[in-house]
Design an enzyme around this catalytic site. Structure first.
Site, short mmCIF file in Angstrom:
data_model
loop_
_atom_site.label_atom_id
_atom_site.label_comp_id
_atom_site.label_asym_id
_atom_site.label_seq_id
_atom_site.Cartn_x
_atom_site.Cartn_y
_atom_site.Cartn_z
N LYS A 106 0.81 -1.29 0.05
CA LYS A 106 0.08 -0.03 0.07
C LYS A 106 0.88 1.02 0.04
O LYS A 106 1.88 1.16 0.53
CB LYS A 106 -1.01 0.03 1.22
CG LYS A 106 -2.04 0.82 1.31
CD LYS A 106 -3.31 0.24 0.13
CE LYS A 106 -4.60 0.77 0.26
NZ LYS A 106 -5.37 -0.14 0.06
N1 GLU Z 1 -7.11 0.14 -3.15
C1 GLU Z 1 -7.96 -0.96 -3.41
C2 GLU Z 1 -8.02 -2.12 -2.21
O1 GLU Z 1 -8.06 -1.56 -1.07
C3 GLU Z 1 -7.59 -1.70 -4.68
C4 GLU Z 1 -6.13 -2.20 -4.64
C5 GLU Z 1 -5.68 -2.95 -5.95
O2 GLU Z 1 -6.50 -2.84 -7.05
O3 GLU Z 1 -4.50 -3.40 -6.15
O4 GLU Z 1 -8.38 -3.09 -2.22
#
Ligand code: GLU
Length: 418
Positions: A106
């Site tokens: 993240k």
């Molecule tokens: N930000 C989204 C989540 O929290 C998508 C993450 C992604 O597609 O890699 O799952």
């Protein structure tokens, strides 16, 4: 106070809770509590008036045992190192829960995008992408959108990476616009999995979703799409909110029209289709059949959990319940279908996007939606299997058990190096 709950500690506690049901060595559990590495940056970016501004930014790579690190990038004034670490851990559990071949990651930049011009945001994004460049790649770490980021930012990051690397590698990032290698169905994917998990949850609990009353806290991409799709399968959206407050109508209203109103005016407030204005807290404690928290972490704390009157919760946001709230709701027998399953549609369609980028062959929206349904329904079945075969207190624990076993197996099979 809810905002004092550290999301990183919540994430660790959730892992520990699940580990207690599984026969895992302490060193395996310990590894799953900390990110493998965290990049901390201070970006110096030129503003439109020629001055330089400093931006705190992060990327946490939590666990790479099951595949490349994967997870979004958020732009928000509340971004902290611990928040990003927590969110990266939740991504590792999420990818394992829906069984897609990724670890967890993240990123985040601490800023309120509403305060910057488009050209400033582009320079901030490109500066961040340049710093990320050595750590990312289609086989290393694959970022994606999260709170306040979308196709535009993903296209800039892809372009920065490809320009500096002198390559063409669309799979380095997902959530791109279709003409830049994005997948059909990606924008709606998170809301779609929230709808699918709600549908399966009602079915499993022998309840009828037709005419069920629904309240949605947070009306961004996840919340508004979930509301629209849940309305399409017959439920009745009676309340929605965003950071400026909420609207309520006991007879329900058109979820799409409420979103149009938000797009036009910046908030759901003042939407003529609903009879009352309410606060976020009032929305969270409405007597509804289904509550969907779709905003940020820690929206529901212990006190709200005690007053909550919804019959079921499906988590569209990441980490919307504090661990204390979870305990209260388990005690009160309120079923909570967890984030790592319910909002996993986003990363699942990111996976499909990456597969399409690598194959250079693109799917129809119908195929994307069918495959997404297959993955989410299979993961829901795994959750129920975990729930019925362990003496757990919540669906969250059951889903974490499924995920932690997959993570631990990958670690064990890989062995130890050096
Ligand atoms: N930000 C989204 C989540 O929290 C998508 C993450 C992604 O597609 O890699 O799952």
């Amino acid at each position: 106070m809810a905002n004092e709950v550290n999301p990183f500690e919540s994430m660790q506690e959730q892992g520990d809770d699940a580990a207690a049901y599984v026969d895992l060595a302490d060193d395996v559990v310990e590894r799953l509590k900390y990110p493998e590495r965290v990049l901390e940056l201070n970006l110096s970016v030129e503003m439109d008036d020629g001055t330089l501004e400093r931006f705190e930014a992060y990327r946490s790579q939590f666990n790479g045992d099951r595949g490349p690190y994967k997870g979004g990038i958020r732009y928000h004034p509340g971004v902290t190192r611990d928040e990003v670490k927590a969110l990266s851990g939740w991504m590792a559990y999420k990818c394992a829960a829906v069984n897609i071949p990724y670890g967890g990651g993240k990123g985040g930049i601490k800023l309120d995008p509403a305060e910057y011009s488009d050209t400033e945001l582009e320079r901030i994004t490109r500066s961040y992408a340049e710093e990320l460049r050595p750590l990312i790649g289609e086989n290393r770490d694959i970022p994606a959108p999260d709170v306040n980021t979308g196709q535009r930012e993903m296209n800039w990051i892809k372009d920065t990476y490809e320009t500096l690397e002198r390559t063409n590698e669309p799979g380095v990032i997902t959530g791109k616009a279709p003409d830049s290698g994005g997948s059909a169905g990606r924008v709606e994917a998170t809301g779609r999995s929230v709808m699918l998990v709600s549908r399966e949850g009602f079915k499993y609990l022998d309840k009828d979703i037709a005419d069920a009353t629904v309240a949605v806290q947070g009306y961004g991409n996840a919340g508004s799409v979930a509301a629209k799709l849940i309305d399409d399968i017959g439920a009745n959206v009676v309340a929605v909110s965003d950071s400026s407050g909420g609207i309520y109508d006991p007879d329900g209203f058109d979820a799409r029209a409420a979103k149009d109103h938000k797009n036009e005016t910046g908030s759901v407030n003042g939407f003529a289709g609903a009879s009352e204005e309410i606060t976020n807290e009032e929305l969270l404690t409405l007597d509804v059949d289904l509550l969907i928290p779709a905003a940020l972490e820690n929206a529901i704390d212990e006190a709200i959990a005690q007053n909550l009157e919804a019959d079921m919760i499906v988590e569209a946001a990441n980490g919307p319940l504090t661990p204390d709230a979870d305990d209260v709701l388990a005690e009160r027998d309120v079923p909570v279908f967890p984030d790592i399953l319910a909002n996993a549609g986003g990363v699942t369609v990111s996976y499909f996007e990456w597969v399409q980028n690598r194959q250079g062959f693109y799917w129809t929206e119908q195929k994307v939606n069918n495959e997404l349904e297959r993955f989410i329904v299979a993961a829901f079945e795994d959750l129920i299997e975990g729930y019925e075969s362990h003496d757990v207190e919540s669906y969250r624990e059951a889903m974490y058990i499924v995920a932690i076993k997959r993570l631990a197996n990958a670690a064990k099979e890989g062995g130890v190096w050096p």
